[in-house]
Structures are given as structure tokens and as C-alpha cells.
Design an enzyme around this catalytic site. Structure first.
Site, PDB file in Angstrom:
ATOM      1  N   ASP A 291      52.755  44.853  33.997  1.00  0.00           N
ATOM      2  CA  ASP A 291      52.379  45.165  34.939  1.00  0.00           C
ATOM      3  C   ASP A 291      53.713  44.299  35.793  1.00  0.00           C
ATOM      4  OD1 ASP A 291      50.056  44.697  37.106  1.00  0.00           O
ATOM      5  OD2 ASP A 291      48.396  44.473  35.099  1.00  0.00           O
TER       6      ASP A 291
ATOM      7  N   ASP B 270      50.356  47.604  39.932  1.00  0.00           N
ATOM      8  CA  ASP B 270      49.660  46.773  41.036  1.00  0.00           C
ATOM      9  C   ASP B 270      49.529  47.030  42.434  1.00  0.00           C
ATOM     10  OD1 ASP B 270      47.204  45.396  40.597  1.00  0.00           O
ATOM     11  OD2 ASP B 270      48.429  43.809  43.004  1.00  0.00           O
TER      12      ASP B 270
ATOM     13  N   GLU C 120      48.582  51.851  40.210  1.00  0.00           N
ATOM     14  CA  GLU C 120      47.595  51.997  40.465  1.00  0.00           C
ATOM     15  C   GLU C 120      46.911  51.986  41.699  1.00  0.00           C
ATOM     16  OE1 GLU C 120      43.696  47.565  40.993  1.00  0.00           O
ATOM     17  OE2 GLU C 120      45.834  47.559  41.618  1.00  0.00           O
TER      18      GLU C 120
ATOM     19  N   HIS D 158      39.882  44.447  34.241  1.00  0.00           N
ATOM     20  CA  HIS D 158      40.144  43.168  34.429  1.00  0.00           C
ATOM     21  C   HIS D 158      39.166  43.475  36.311  1.00  0.00           C
ATOM     22  CE1 HIS D 158      43.982  44.260  35.949  1.00  0.00           C
ATOM     23  NE2 HIS D 158      43.638  43.121  36.992  1.00  0.00           N
ATOM     24  N   ASP D 159      39.514  44.131  36.662  1.00  0.00           N
ATOM     25  CA  ASP D 159      38.903  44.024  37.946  1.00  0.00           C
ATOM     26  C   ASP D 159      37.085  44.878  38.049  1.00  0.00           C
ATOM     27  OD1 ASP D 159      41.010  42.774  38.872  1.00  0.00           O
ATOM     28  OD2 ASP D 159      41.839  44.842  39.481  1.00  0.00           O
TER      29      ASP D 159
HETATM   30  O1  TEU Z   1      43.499  44.947  42.457  1.00  0.00           O
HETATM   31  C1  TEU Z   1      43.877  46.547  43.280  1.00  0.00           C
HETATM   32  C2  TEU Z   1      42.515  46.115  44.279  1.00  0.00           C
HETATM   33  O2  TEU Z   1      42.604  46.686  45.728  1.00  0.00           O
HETATM   34  C3  TEU Z   1      41.397  45.075  43.744  1.00  0.00           C
HETATM   35  O3  TEU Z   1      40.981  43.990  44.416  1.00  0.00           O
HETATM   36  C4  TEU Z   1      40.167  45.855  43.606  1.00  0.00           C
HETATM   37  O4  TEU Z   1      40.009  45.849  45.286  1.00  0.00           O
HETATM   38  C5  TEU Z   1      38.847  44.898  43.401  1.00  0.00           C
HETATM   39  O5  TEU Z   1      39.643  44.545  42.251  1.00  0.00           O
HETATM   40  C6  TEU Z   1      37.512  45.741  43.026  1.00  0.00           C
HETATM   41  O6  TEU Z   1      37.311  45.842  41.804  1.00  0.00           O
HETATM   42  C7  TEU Z   1      45.082  44.695  41.336  1.00  0.00           C
HETATM   43  C8  TEU Z   1      44.184  43.580  40.492  1.00  0.00           C
HETATM   44  O7  TEU Z   1      44.107  44.796  39.433  1.00  0.00           O
HETATM   45  C9  TEU Z   1      44.130  42.871  41.130  1.00  0.00           C
HETATM   46  O8  TEU Z   1      43.376  42.451  39.926  1.00  0.00           O
HETATM   47  C10 TEU Z   1      44.758  42.306  41.877  1.00  0.00           C
HETATM   48  O9  TEU Z   1      43.419  41.049  42.349  1.00  0.00           O
HETATM   49  C11 TEU Z   1      45.018  42.512  42.636  1.00  0.00           C
HETATM   50  O10 TEU Z   1      45.618  43.994  42.811  1.00  0.00           O
HETATM   51  C12 TEU Z   1      45.720  42.302  43.698  1.00  0.00           C
HETATM   52  O11 TEU Z   1      47.063  41.824  43.531  1.00  0.00           O
END
Ligand code: TEU
Length: 547
Positions: free
Chosen positions: A101, A202, A244, A318-319
Site C-alpha cells: 500500500d 491510496d 484507488e 477493508h473499507d
Molecule cells: O480510503 C479512501 C476513502 O475515501 C475511504 O475513506 C472511503 O471514503 C470510505 O472508507 C468509504 O468506504 C483509503 C483507505 O482505503 C482507507 O482505509 C483510509 O482510511 C483512507 O484512504 C485514508 O488513507
């Protein structure tokens, strides 16, 4: 496609490891690098080619590692740089590549650059971040953080605000600063030289931001920066790069992934993952998914990137909440619906991503109390919505459906205490259904979701139609069955998925001399008569049709 245009990642399946929740080898309740090493044979058996490792760098863990305080060292909870080297070597021994990442839109507020930057306006690192004067003693403008509240945080010491698109402990880097960019290239080259096989970048579509013009995503210089990154880091190597990009549209996606442009190999686009929220609202504002919309969006992406780009295929990370709880049925049809969703996705053109636990059909966390949610985003949203007058019940319902912790509970390895993830109480509660949803059970059941994934992954290694065939949606107006073809020369795949628990039908006509066989399906004895297929609950089949 000529042989030189074919890339190793066209044929690869990627598995995302969220280290904190994967496997704890030390008994402190937190997953670690040695834990991943111990499970490499499990991943090898599953058949995956690449691990995407979520951040393991030094971090105060405000956002579980997406707030990095040192890009060159490993968080002690996870192990040491030696463990990292061992993980790379042991993976390599098994023919598994590792992509890291890359979190470079922001750092932690504990990163030495930021600690320096906030000391004074003339500090040499000041310009590594984005600072603005107050306007009428207030925030410079109305930009919002993705975790709720203003994107500006006041710094008393220097009487300026700094920008943070995530938590205030994650200040945004200033990509206009060439010195900062060069430091990022050095860091990337350090990891490339270590032998990693690529990067998952990211929120990379934010780096071209123009905060004064209220531009967050897709800023004017974004693609220049990516091309500069390409030239200075991975351009001369055969790596996998995936960005992403929440803000990607089919119009701008080929800008990233057209090989002629020298940027990235592919992006994660999220259009399909936002179809169950009210239009124009946040994802907490729930709406039922309509299959026709899903078909429309997925097909649009398949068509748009068919020639000059490449898709990434995913339901989970993971989100995102667990797909079987979200668009499948995590009760009586958990196995059938998990396999159906896998078929629908892995049948498409692109590189599939599997998120840990997806291959055994892990479900949403079902935490009843806000105290059990650890995620900073969830805690912020909860407070914000309570203040905005939403009812507790309404907020909890949204969290149950959409909170990120749904995907972050410890991996369920066995029915031993703490799901065999750890010998001690884990950092996050284990889903109580570990007693029957776990790897040990999956491995001992030849009909499990695990073996179904194994078979799908293997198919991609031998079936060129699955890898390179052109996609064609067959039934855009049908509300319950998703059917599409993949076509390569004189071979065709027909993928038919009943998206719901009601029985449904699908008819397909073809010349009578053609041969039909079933490559995979989630029921025994599925019909070979494709002129009228009666589909059972969540039934999914991939047919091969040939001369
Ligand atoms: O996620 C990008 C992001 O915009 C997410 O916060 C999203 O809006 C939210 O999770 C809805 O599902 C990336 C990473 O994958 C996330 O884990 C981080 O928190 C974020 O960036 C900040 O680095």
C-alpha cells in the site's frame, strides 16, 4: 492481443491482507508479519498470485496504518524489517508476489516532516503540507473532510490552517512541491529495490487537489504527477500498479490505465459499490440495490476499458462491508449467494481482488453497540449524525450495513477461542459466527466457498476466454438474472447468475451444432439445456460454448 501486450497481472488473482486482523503469531491480539508467513501455504493452496498488503509501516494507528509516520520502517506491533524481508523471500519461494500500500496523499501528523513543518512558517518542511491563512478568523473555505467536519485544522502556533481530507491526524501532502515529490520517489524506489512487485495507491486521485478552487479529486496536475512517478520509479520495471480512485469515471479511467500514457496499470473504481445509497447522499443513507443498475454500471466499465485499459474486479476491501451480507444472503443461502457473487465477478474481464475472509464467506460484524466499533470514520459519523438529529436506531442500522469494521474483524481460522486468530483477546471483537464460518471447516468440506474460489482462480490460469474475451451483457432489462457472454475467437463463455432467492429463468439461443459444457456452477446437476434454464436460489453457472 499480441504476446508482448500480455502482462502477468492480466492472469493474476490478488488477495488483500489486512495485517492487523489476519493472523497473530505472538499472542498479543494483533496480527503480524510472522503470522502472514505462517499462512502463506494456505494462500498458495487457494491459488492466488499476489498479496496486496495493507499498510505495515510505522504509524500511530489513528486510521489503522493509513496514517504513516515513517515510510522506511515497520510498525513494531507487526514485527521488524527483517520479518518483512523474510515475508518477501518466503512468498517468492512460493511464487507469490507482494504489492504494498502506498499512502502518499497524506502522512501522519507524527511524521518528522509534519513535526518540522508545524514548527514555523519558514521551516524547510513547511511547504511539504498545505497551509492557508484564516479568512475572517475562520477556515479558509468550506472544504470537508471525508471523515466528517471541516478539512481545515487550525494551528495556533503559526496562526494558519492545514488541510486534511481525512482525520486531522492525517495532514495532506503538498504535491506542488518538487522536493517532496522527489522524497516520495526515493521512498518508492527503496521498496522496489527490496523486491516488492508493485503498489496499491491510496486515494491517488486526490494528489492533484487545488484546495483554493475547491478541487479535491481529478485535479489538473494529477496525470502529470503520475507520469513523473512512472518515469522516476516503476516505469522501467515490470510491476503492478493499481490506483484507488473513488472519483474515477469511465471518461477519465483510460487516462490512468491506457498503457501508452505511462501511468498505472489499472484503477479501483467505486461506481458499482455506491448503488445502494441515495443519489447525491452519503453511503449511510441507504437504498436497496437494483440489479438493473448494477448491470448497467458494471457493463459500462467493461465496455469502456475493453481496448485501451484494464479493469480491477472487486466487491470487498477493508473499507467496504462484506458482500455476502450486503448483496447476498448471509443466512440460509450464505454459501450459494457467496458463490454466485464470486461467479459474477470472476467471470468478467479484469484482475480480480479477493479480500481476506471473502473466500470463506465471512459476514458483517453485527456489532450491536457503538462502543464495539473502533474505526475513526464510524466514531466521527456517529457523533455527526447524533448531532444532526438522526435516531440512534437509524444510525446503527447504517453502521450495521456499511461500517468499515464489518470487514475488519479477525480472520476466522477455526472454531477455537478467538477463531484461532490469536490466543489472546483480539484488538477487535471476533464475529460470533466463527464457530461454523472458519477456514478449518471450509477446508474439510469439498462443497465449500473456499474450494469454489480455488476453482475460479485456477480457471483463469488456463482459460484464455476468461482472461481476454470481450464482454457482452445479454439481458439489460431483466430484474433478477444477470447474464453475459465473454467472446474470444470461436469460443464463448456464457455466465448466468440468479441474483435472488426466488427461482428465475433464463433463455439462450444458439446454433444447434455447438457444444455446451459447464465449467463451474454452485449447484450440482445444473441444466445443460441452455435454451431454457430454470435457476434455483442464487444459482450461478459458467458455460463454455464451442464448435
Ligand atoms: O480510503 C479512501 C476513502 O475515501 C475511504 O475513506 C472511503 O471514503 C470510505 O472508507 C468509504 O468506504 C483509503 C483507505 O482505503 C482507507 O482505509 C483510509 O482510511 C483512507 O484512504 C485514508 O488513507
Amino acid at each position: 492481443m499480441t504476446e508482448t501486450q500480455q502482462k502477468w497481472w492480466h492472469q493474476s488473482v490478488i488477495y488483500q491482507v489486512y495485517p492487523r486482523s489476519f493472523y497473530d503469531s505472538t499472542g498479543d491480539g494483533i496480527g503480524d508479519l510472522q503470522g502472514i508467513i505462517l499462512k502463506l501455504d494456505y494462500l498458495k493452496n487457494l491459488g492466488i498470485d499476489v498479496i496486496w498488503l495493507s499498510p505495515v509501516y510505522e504509524s500511530p494507528n489513528i486510521d489503522n496504518g493509513y496514517d504513516i509516520s515513517d515510510y522506511y520502517s515497520v510498525l513494531s506491533e507487526y514485527g521488524t524489517m527483517e520479518d518483512m524481508n523474510k515475508l518477501l523471500a518466503e512468498s517468492k519461494n512460493r511464487g507469490i508476489k507482494i504489492i504494498m500500500d502506498l499512502v502518499v496523499n497524506h502522512t501522519s501528523d507524527q511524521h518528522p516532516w509534519f513535526l518540522e513543518a508545524k514548527k514555523s512558517k519558514d521551516n524547510r518542511y513547511r511547504d511539504y503540507y498545505i497551509w492557508r491563512n484564516p479568512v475572517n478568523s475562520q477556515e479558509p473555505n468550506e472544504l470537508k473532510s471525508n471523515f466528517g467536519g471541516s478539512a481545515w485544522e487550525y494551528d495556533e502556533n503559526t496562526n494558519q490552517y492545514y488541510l486534511h481530507f481525512y482525520s486531522k491526524q492525517q495532514p495532506d501532502l503538498n504535491w506542488e512541491n518538487e522536493k517532496m515529490r522527489n522524497d516520495i520517489w526515493d521512498m518508492m524506489n527503496f521498496w522496489i529495490d527490496k523486491g516488492i512487485s508493485g503498489f496499491r495507491m491510496d486515494v491517488i486521485d486526490l494528489i492533484g487537489k487545488e484546495p483554493d478552487n475547491l478541487i479535491k479529486e481529478n485535479g489538473p496536475k494529477l496525470h502529470d504527477y503520475l507520469q513523473e512517478m512512472y518515469r522516476n520509479t516503476f516505469g522501467s520495471r515490470d510491476l503492478l500498479t493499481v490506483g484507488e480512485t473513488w472519483g474515477a469515471t469511465t471518461e477519465n479511467a483510460t487516462l490512468y490505465s491506457d498503457p501508452k500514457r505511462n501511468e498505472l496499470n489499472m484503477v479501483f473504481q467505486f461506481e458499482h459499490m455506491q448503488l445502494d445509497k441515495l443519489p447525491g447522499k452519503q453511503r449511510w443513507d441507504l437504498k436497496k440495490l437494483e440489479l438493473r443498475e448494477l448491470k448497467h454500471v458494471l457493463s459500462k466499465w467493461q465496455y469502456a476499458l475493453d481496448q485501451d485499459g484494464w479493469n480491477s474486479l472487486f466487491w470487498n476491501n477493508h473499507d467496504l462491508p462484506r458482500i455476502v451480507s450486503r448483496w447476498g444472503n448471509d443466512r440460509e443461502y450464505r454459501v450459494e449467494s457467496a458463490k454466485m457473487l464470486a461467479t459474477l465477478l470472476h467471470g468478467m474481464k479484469g484482475t480480480p481482488y479477493i479480500y481476506q475472509g471473502e473466500e470463506i464467506g465471512m459476514t458483517n460484524a453485527a456489532f450491536q453497540s457503538i462502543e464495539d466499533y473502533i474505526d475513526i470514520e464510524t466514531q466521527n459519523i456517529y457523533k455527526e449524525r447524533i448531532n444532526a438529529g438522526f435516531s440512534e436506531a437509524e444510525i446503527m442500522k447504517s453502521l450495521y450495513m456499511k461500517a468499515r469494521d464489518n470487514a475488519r474483524t479477525p480472520m476466522q481460522w477455526s472454531n477455537e477461542e478467538y477463531a484461532g486468530f490469536s490466543t489472546e483477546k483480539p484488538w477487535m471483537k471476533v464475529n460470533p459466527n466463527y464457530t461454523y464460518i472458519n477456514v478449518e471447516n471450509a477446508i474439510s468440506d469439498s462443497n465449500s466457498i473456499y474450494y469454489y474460489y480455488q476453482k475460479l482462480i485456477k480457471m483463469r490460469k488456463f482459460n484464455q476466454t476468461l482472461v481476454h474475451g470481450t464482454y457482452k451483457l445479454l439481458n439489460p432489462m431483466d430484474e433478477s438474472v444477470y447474464a453475459y457472454e465473454r467472446i474470444l475467437e470461436d469460443k464463448k463463455l456464457l455466465i448466468v447468475c440468479n441474483f435472488y432467492e426466488q427461482e428465475n429463468e433464463f433463455s439462450y439461443s444458439m446454433e444447434s451444432h455447438l457444444k455446451v459444457q459447464i465449467l463451474i456452477g454452485n449447484y450440482q446437476d445444473s441444466s445443460l439445456d441452455i435454451s431454457n434454464i430454470k435457476l434455483r436460489p442464487y444459482e450461478a453457472i459458467i458455460y463454455e460454448i464451442s464448435e
